[in-house]
Design an enzyme around this catalytic site. Structure first.
Site, PDB file in Angstrom:
ATOM      1  N   GLY A 670       0.791  -1.231   0.000  1.00  0.00           N
ATOM      2  CA  GLY A 670       0.000   0.000   0.000  1.00  0.00           C
ATOM      3  C   GLY A 670       0.816   1.270   0.000  1.00  0.00           C
ATOM      4  O   GLY A 670       0.349   2.306  -0.465  1.00  0.00           O
ATOM      5  N   GLU A 671       2.006   1.232   0.529  1.00  0.00           N
ATOM      6  CA  GLU A 671       2.723   2.476   0.750  1.00  0.00           C
ATOM      7  C   GLU A 671       4.046   2.616   0.010  1.00  0.00           C
ATOM      8  O   GLU A 671       4.496   3.720  -0.278  1.00  0.00           O
ATOM      9  CB  GLU A 671       2.933   2.666   2.266  1.00  0.00           C
ATOM     10  CG  GLU A 671       1.645   3.153   2.911  1.00  0.00           C
ATOM     11  CD  GLU A 671       1.553   2.899   4.390  1.00  0.00           C
ATOM     12  OE1 GLU A 671       1.490   1.716   4.778  1.00  0.00           O
ATOM     13  OE2 GLU A 671       1.547   3.855   5.157  1.00  0.00           O
TER      14      GLU A 671
HETATM   15 MO1  MOS Z   1      -1.412   4.319   6.026  1.00  0.00          MO
HETATM   16  S1  MOS Z   1      -0.631   6.198   6.411  1.00  0.00           S
HETATM   17  O1  MOS Z   1      -0.565   3.479   7.254  1.00  0.00           O
HETATM   18  O2  MOS Z   1      -3.022   4.333   6.451  1.00  0.00           O
END
Ligand code: MOS
Length: 704
Positions: A670-671
């Site tokens: 996701g990141e």
């Molecule tokens: Mo993400 S900033 O860990 O939701």
């Protein structure tokens, strides 16, 4: 219905059939048809109970006390039901989170704080009346400008619970003896999370149970946080979030608006209360990334081998609630150097509390580190990829543990090949095409593989060979609904079409936040553990109705450093007369463990690159220090990358699996796409123009 704890073994490779295949999103048709109900769109019971509309009234001073709230004109407005302020709102139990103490006292801690809530029969009436509420303040002096003050302090920990400071070896001695030193300061601005769906919730209180349809990254975390403050048992707080239009961390913890709508609903038993936070209000109330100032000193020998790494961070927190962005965290594990020092100091400001924004820590920290590495490469006369290869650590420098997989060099090499890195001129400012200076740049990315404890799943056998799989996980648009179905199918040894998945409801087994790139691994671990237990107890042809609920434990190696890696490549063009910056090409290559679904994974990584470009080129909030007000509070003045900015954008991932990191073999995606992208753009801009930009966004004025 007690949970069974048991160790979990990774998914067996020969049992994997659905994982790794390109499933389209199972909820895609519902979403594009407009039939997926987002938070305030719920129309079913109890939300159909003549819903009221709430509107927030926000403070116009940055610090002080509310002397009086005069709601006479507002209450007289047609359709207005009531106005709540700190004298009339329901009282909360004592807690430790000042952000959630909404309307509990007269203190104003920041500009934009909720000072009253208007309830009306229509949204229009509530909004109109909110403008008629008159608030008198005793205004006190405030500090809203980010500059070192005498209140600056060193916290004990930074987000979430890392030591603020680490030190090993003799940094000053090594720097004094280094052949090459880079000594520079890098800055990132205030950024605001702007998911497509603004924060919103609809609440209903029947005198016994509070029901909340919320736009959140975690239904159980919301219930666990709010229930004790409300003096309720967990079972009295029922939270659902079936569809959520993004969060980027801003919906990772409940913020003040959720508490406001809950308090409002508790004054109106039997009626639903809706709150749709406006885009403008989000800039004060739902979190932001704090600005960072990173002072780097890198020392290297003549061959470019690092002998010292120092990263000192100065960044704001709010005065009334501490949040220390873990900006130096990635520096601790990224490159080999015997002598290392990292630290964070916080400037307390009278501003809204900073919070999580996609890749907190890694995004700003790696921007600084990777531009500093590019400067070191130039100073050493080395190719920036070769510099990074020379500084690969054998083990995690911070913990001494071996990496489960250190994929950085493979990502750099694969990316270099695909991007055509060998064609790159070594010198900066070497290519002018028409009126455009052209350059390319590279940066590394990293993100930890997190696996949250406390997840459970329930699996029940149904008729016709179907299985009902239930877990409280929230799909914020990432594709969680789809990949969890795939994971469950393989864990049970059935086709994905046999799985009926239920998620995003506190009536289901507990799940942790959709954040920290931890969701798929953490929820997947619970589903795998439950499926293994289910098959042990009930076999492969279970009677309909039998069920198992279990929790995943000990599912991640404690003997290894578990991190994803990536390499971001950018081509940048800078107009020689106007300074306009364009990014015609971006490529990200990632080592993230096993990819569960290439469709949704690609979407996550591409989205990360777009956001990385967005912070690299555009995103910057401006807070007026005189008032503490964020003046860039809409998408006209807070620029995010749009379609015209995105050109040729490619991602790929290495073919791998990491059973040490999680039972599903993945480390989270996701990141990491947002980490490193901005640095690759700044580095490419230097290669294009010879002008070194040490802060984002990389705007046209830097080149004029
Ligand atoms: Mo993400 S900033 O860990 O939701």
């Amino acid at each position: 219905m007690s949970a069974v704890e048991q160790p979990v073994t990774p998914l067996e490779r020969d049992a994997i059939r659905s994982v790794g295949t390109a499933h389209p999103r199972v909820d895609g048709p519902l979403k594009v048809a407009g039939r997926a109900a987002y938070a305030v769109e719920h129309r079913e019971a109890p939300y159909d109970a003549r819903p009221l509309h709430a509107w927030l009234v926000q403070s116009t001073v940055a610090r002080g006390r509310v002397l009086a709230v005069d709601a006479a004109r507002a209450v007289a407005h047609p359709g207005v039901v009531s106005v709540l302020d700190h004298t009339s709102a329901p009282r909360l139990q004592e807690g430790e989170d000042r952000e959630l103490e909404v309307l509990q006292d007269d203190r104003v801690d920041f500009r934009g704080q909720i000072v009253a809530v208007v309830l009306a029969e229509t949204s229009e009436a509530a909004r109109e009346a909110a403008g008629l509420v008159e608030v008198a303040y005793d205004e006190q002096s405030h500090q809203a400008a980010f500059e070192e003050t005498e209140d600056t302090y060193e916290p004990e920990t930074v987000n979430p619970e890392m030591p603020a400071r680490t030190e090993e070896g003799d940094v000053d001695g090594a720097l004094a003896g280094a052949a090459v030193v880079v000594d520079a300061t890098y800055e990132t601005p205030v950024e605001h999370n702007n998911p497509l769906e603004p924060h919103a919730a609809i609440a209903h209180w029947d005198g016994e149970v509070l029901t909340l349809a919320d736009s959140t990254q975690g239904v159980h975390p919301v219930a666990q946080t709010l229930a004790p403050l409300l003096g309720l048992e967990q079972a009295q707080l029922h939270v659902v979030a079936p569809y959520v239009g993004g969060g980027f961390g801003s919906k990772g913890v409940p913020h003040a608006p959720e508490m406001a709508v809950v308090l409002a609903a508790m004054t109106q038993p039997g009626r639903a209360v809706r709150l749709a936070v406006t885009r403008q209000q989000m800039f004060a109330l739902t979190g932001h990334r704090t600005p960072t100032r990173s002072h780097f000193r890198l020392g290297a020998d003549a061959d470019g081998r690092l002998v010292a790494i120092e990263h000192e961070v100065l960044e704001p927190t709010s005065r009334w609630k501490e949040f220390g962005e873990q900006t130096a965290a990635p520096t601790r594990m990224m490159y080999a150097a015997r002598n290392r020092r990292t630290g964070h100091r916080l400037v307390p400001l009278d501003v809204a509390v900073p919070s999580w924004m996609r890749a907190p820590g890694e995004m700003p920290g790696m921007f600084a580190h990777e531009v500093a590495m590019d400067e070191l490469a130039v100073a050493c006369g080395l190719d920036p990829i070769e510099l990074r290869v020379r500084n690969e650590p054998d083990v995690d420098p911070e913990t001494g543990k071996p990496f489960s997989r250190r994929g950085l060099v493979d990502c750099l090499r694969r990316g270099a090949e695909r991007f055509g890195w060998s064609e790159r001129p070594a010198e900066a400012r070497a290519t002018l095409e028409g009126d455009w200076w052209v350059g390319t740049g590279v940066a590394a990315a990293t993100y930890p593989a997190m696996l949250n404890p406390g997840n459970e799943a329930r699996i029940s056998a149904a008729d016709g060979g179907h299985y009902d799989v239930a877990i409280g996980a929230v799909d914020i648009g990432t594709g969680a609904r789809t990949v969890l179905q795939q994971i469950a199918a393989d864990a049970l040894g059935v086709d994905a079409s046999c799985i009926r998945l239920r998620i995003a409801d506190t009536d289901l087994p507990p799940a942790t936040v959709a954040g920290g790139s931890s969701g798929t691994a953490s929820w997947g671990a619970a589903i795998v553990a439950t499926a293994q237990r289910f098959r042990a107890d009930h076999g492969d042809a279970p009677d309909p109705g039998v069920w198992t609920q279990a929790e995943a434990t000990d599912a991640q190696s404690e003997d290894h450093a578990l991190h994803s890696f990536g390499a971001s490549f950018a081509e940048v063009r800078v107009h020689r007369w106007t300074g306009e910056v364009r990014v015609p090409r971006l490529l990200g290559v990632y080592s993230v463990g096993r990819v569960i679904n290439p469709v949704t994974a690609r979407s996550q990584l591409i989205g990360g690159l777009v956001m990385g470009m967005s912070v690299g080129l555009f995103e910057e909030s401006y807070r007026d220090p005189r008032t503490g007000h964020v003046v860039t509070q809409d998408l006209a003045t807070y620029h995010v990358a749009s379609h015209a900015d995105v050109r040729d954008l490619q991602v790929e991932w290495l073919d791998e699996e990491d059973p040490l990191a999680s039972p599903v073999g993945g480390r989270g995606i996701g990141e990491i796409g947002v980490v490193g992208t901005a640095a690759s753009i700044a580095n490419a801009a230097f290669h294009a123009t010879g002008t070194r930009v040490r802060s984002i966004p990389v705007t046209a004025d830097r080149f004029l």
